[in-house]
Scaffold this motif. Structure first.
Motif, PDB file in Angstrom:
ATOM      1  N   ARG A 145      -0.225   3.434   9.445  1.00 24.66           N
ATOM      2  CA  ARG A 145       0.093   2.263   8.628  1.00 24.66           C
ATOM      3  C   ARG A 145       1.287   1.516   9.205  1.00 24.66           C
ATOM      4  N   LEU A 146       2.314   2.262   9.590  1.00 27.78           N
ATOM      5  CA  LEU A 146       3.527   1.636  10.114  1.00 27.78           C
ATOM      6  C   LEU A 146       3.238   0.861  11.392  1.00 27.78           C
TER       7      LEU A 146
ATOM      8  N   VAL B  44       9.723  -0.775   8.688  1.00 29.16           N
ATOM      9  CA  VAL B  44       9.818   0.467   7.922  1.00 29.16           C
ATOM     10  C   VAL B  44       9.932   0.161   6.431  1.00 29.16           C
ATOM     11  N   LEU B  45      10.721  -0.856   6.089  1.00 25.93           N
ATOM     12  CA  LEU B  45      10.884  -1.218   4.683  1.00 25.93           C
ATOM     13  C   LEU B  45       9.574  -1.676   4.069  1.00 25.93           C
ATOM     14  N   VAL B  46       8.808  -2.483   4.796  1.00 26.91           N
ATOM     15  CA  VAL B  46       7.510  -2.939   4.286  1.00 26.91           C
ATOM     16  C   VAL B  46       6.591  -1.751   4.046  1.00 26.91           C
TER      17      VAL B  46
ATOM     18  N   PRO C  97       0.183  -8.425   4.992  1.00 26.25           N
ATOM     19  CA  PRO C  97      -0.377  -7.251   4.315  1.00 26.25           C
ATOM     20  C   PRO C  97       0.528  -6.044   4.535  1.00 26.25           C
ATOM     21  N   MET C  98       0.596  -5.164   3.541  1.00 27.54           N
ATOM     22  CA  MET C  98       1.406  -3.960   3.677  1.00 27.54           C
ATOM     23  C   MET C  98       0.580  -2.758   4.138  1.00 27.54           C
ATOM     24  N   HIS C  99      -0.698  -2.975   4.429  1.00 31.87           N
ATOM     25  CA  HIS C  99      -1.557  -1.935   5.013  1.00 31.87           C
ATOM     26  C   HIS C  99      -1.364  -0.602   4.310  1.00 31.87           C
ATOM     27  N   THR C 100      -1.818  -0.541   3.089  1.00 29.88           N
ATOM     28  CA  THR C 100      -1.568   0.632   2.243  1.00 29.88           C
ATOM     29  C   THR C 100      -2.598   1.744   2.426  1.00 29.88           C
ATOM     30  N   LYS C 101      -3.577   1.559   3.300  1.00 21.52           N
ATOM     31  CA  LYS C 101      -4.585   2.599   3.527  1.00 21.52           C
ATOM     32  C   LYS C 101      -4.294   3.330   4.830  1.00 21.52           C
ATOM     33  N   GLY C 102      -4.516   4.648   4.853  1.00 22.17           N
ATOM     34  CA  GLY C 102      -4.378   5.427   6.070  1.00 22.17           C
ATOM     35  C   GLY C 102      -3.129   6.274   6.097  1.00 22.17           C
ATOM     36  N   ALA C 103      -2.971   7.007   7.209  1.00 25.96           N
ATOM     37  CA  ALA C 103      -1.817   7.880   7.390  1.00 25.96           C
ATOM     38  C   ALA C 103      -0.547   7.048   7.547  1.00 25.96           C
ATOM     39  N   PRO C 104       0.613   7.583   7.142  1.00 25.65           N
ATOM     40  CA  PRO C 104       1.856   6.799   7.176  1.00 25.65           C
ATOM     41  C   PRO C 104       2.187   6.210   8.548  1.00 25.65           C
ATOM     42  N   ALA C 105       2.114   7.006   9.616  1.00 19.52           N
ATOM     43  CA  ALA C 105       2.479   6.507  10.941  1.00 19.52           C
ATOM     44  C   ALA C 105       1.518   5.419  11.406  1.00 19.52           C
TER      45      ALA C 105
END
Length: 465
Positions: free
Chosen positions: A337-338, A277-279, A327-335
């Protein structure tokens, strides 16, 4: 308290390779961390004085092995640092005080303390008693060189020197006598270092043998890394951006808090970890900042965080950590991405642990302890930049801690910056909060609190998705 209570002299102890590595960057960057304790003294009826801090600290110095030890090296063998008891130790040299004007003044003071180097001719810590915080509160800011302890060691130390209820007695050292021998001269330091050369040679042979016997497995790991574009091996995946300008030695600090319960709710809802979650939260904040700075790109931001190899609650010293880049996977919807972040983190940690478990000797135990130039030479064999942001996540205490009748109402930690990564986010969970300590440089970001606000927004997005 067993062996920790003895304050008599210790046997000189060589630094590990990982601990030594923090000295190799000291000329470029301050390599000490800040541990900030926000205090409420209303229960005792009067504010703390420097005399109070001195009186509380002196009988407990023997509880921590490094409190009165110097890191000493030979001028001719600079990579061989050794912990030696300091016969000239003077507690007054490690205590100071400062008066500020509210929260903004506290941030400025922390930035100054994060910038000011610790003297190398004495034990590597210093405590500043701070007056003038909002609400009549005070603070104690500890500067501690990173070679002394990692996050787990810091959390264990705080728990050792505090209690979970007011008024409970604090532990003291059994022995107060302090009469160590003189620190060896240059000849003695060389002799001591040379006595460790056979052990270094055996470690080199062991490392070479383990490398030879694991070649096939390392090739399979390499194929897995190349097949999975979200795993990071010994290759650079981070690219330069707003997080990585050249910056000087000056540091700036900002702090904030997010709800631990909210982190836990998201964790349980999606079956992930608090660190996942923090990432995700930091990743969205960094990516949003990049868009505002016209640095948006197709690839992901990269986070580097550490996994504790030794979580022994009795361990106070040293760095027993394993660095992970993901990678922090910054593309896409929040869920979504998580979920991707959780999968990547899990697999990357498993892969790195598997590589670590096949070795009894780490490369840092060879190059960092052999000679200072080794840090520069080895740098050509690793990525120039392996992350856009460095992170740490340390559990501390679900409730507030006490020093006698003084309540530690808040705790925040600031770590270190090493070129070219200009953002370090250190989070300690304390009393139901995820306390953020954001360390950066003025060349990197002009308003660090904006980035913390973006983290709060990112947490809201995860909770709503």
């Amino acid at each position: 308290m067993g062996e920790r209570n003895r304050s008599s002299a210790h046997t000189p102890e060589p630094l590990s390779g990982y601990d030594t590595s923090f000295f190799h960057f000291s000329d470029e960057s301050p390599m000490h961390t800040l541990k900030c304790l926000i205090l409420d003294t209303s229960r005792r009826g009067s504010p703390l004085t420097l005399h109070d801090v001195h009186a509380a600290t002196e009988p407990r110095l023997g509880l921590h092995p490094r409190a009165r030890q110097r890191a000493v090296r030979s001028a001719l063998l600079p990579g061989r640092y050794t912990w030696h008891d300091d016969p000239e130790f003077d507690l007054d040299h490690h205590l100071g005080e400062s008066t500020i004007d509210g929260t903004e003044g506290f941030d400025e003071l922390c930035g100054h303390l994060a910038t000011e180097q610790l003297p190398g001719d004495r034990p590597l810590w210093h405590a500043t008693l701070v007056h003038g915080l909002d609400g009549g509160r005070q603070a104690i800011v500890f500067r501690i060189h990173h070679s002394v302890m990692d996050g787990v060691g810091a959390a264990n130390t705080l728990r050792l020197f505090t209690t979970d209820e007011p008024g409970r007695p604090l532990p003291t050292a059994d022995v107060t006598h302090w009469d160590p021998p003189p620190v060896p001269d240059e000849r003695g330091l060389r002799q001591h270092a040379m006595r460790n050369v056979p052990g270094w040679g055996r470690s080199l042979v062991t490392y070479a043998a383990e490398t030879a016997t694991t070649t096939s497995q390392r090739r399979r790991d390499g194929k897995l890394i190349r097949r999975r574009d979200d795993l990071i091996g010994f290759k650079s995946e981070a690219t330069y951006g707003w997080t990585s300008p050249r910056f000087g030695g000056r540091r700036i600090c900002a702090r904030g808090s997010l709800s631990f319960d909210r982190f836990r709710e998201i964790k349980e809802k999606h079956g992930v970890t608090i660190n996942d979650v923090l990432v995700a939260v930091v990743g969205e904040a960094v990516a949003t900042e990049a868009v505002d700075r016209d640095h948006e790109r197709d690839d992901d931001e990269i986070a580097m965080f550490s996994i504790a190899l030794d979580i022994d609650p009795e361990r106070l010293c040293g760095n027993e950590i394993m660095a992970i880049s993901v990678p922090m996977h910054t593309k896409g919807a929040p869920a979504e991405r998580l979920r991707r972040i959780a999968r990547t983190n899990r697999d990357q940690i498993e892969l790195t642990r598997r590589q670590q478990d096949r070795r009894s000797v780490r490369i840092t135990d060879l190059w960092a302890r052999s000679f200072a130039l080794g840090a520069r030479v080895f740098a050509y064999r690793i990525p120039t930049m392996v992350a856009n942001v460095v992170m740490a996540n340390v559990p501390l205490s679900p409730t507030t801690r006490w020093i006698g009748d003084v309540e530690i109402v808040d705790f925040v930690s600031y770590a270190v910056l090493v070129q070219p990564i200009g953002i370090n986010v250190t989070v300690y969970s304390y009393d139901g909060r995820m306390n953020i300590g954001l360390l950066t440089a003025p060349e990197v970001i002009d308003d660090p609190y904006r980035l913390i606000r973006r983290m709060a927004d990112a947490l809201d997005h995860l909770a709503e998705d």
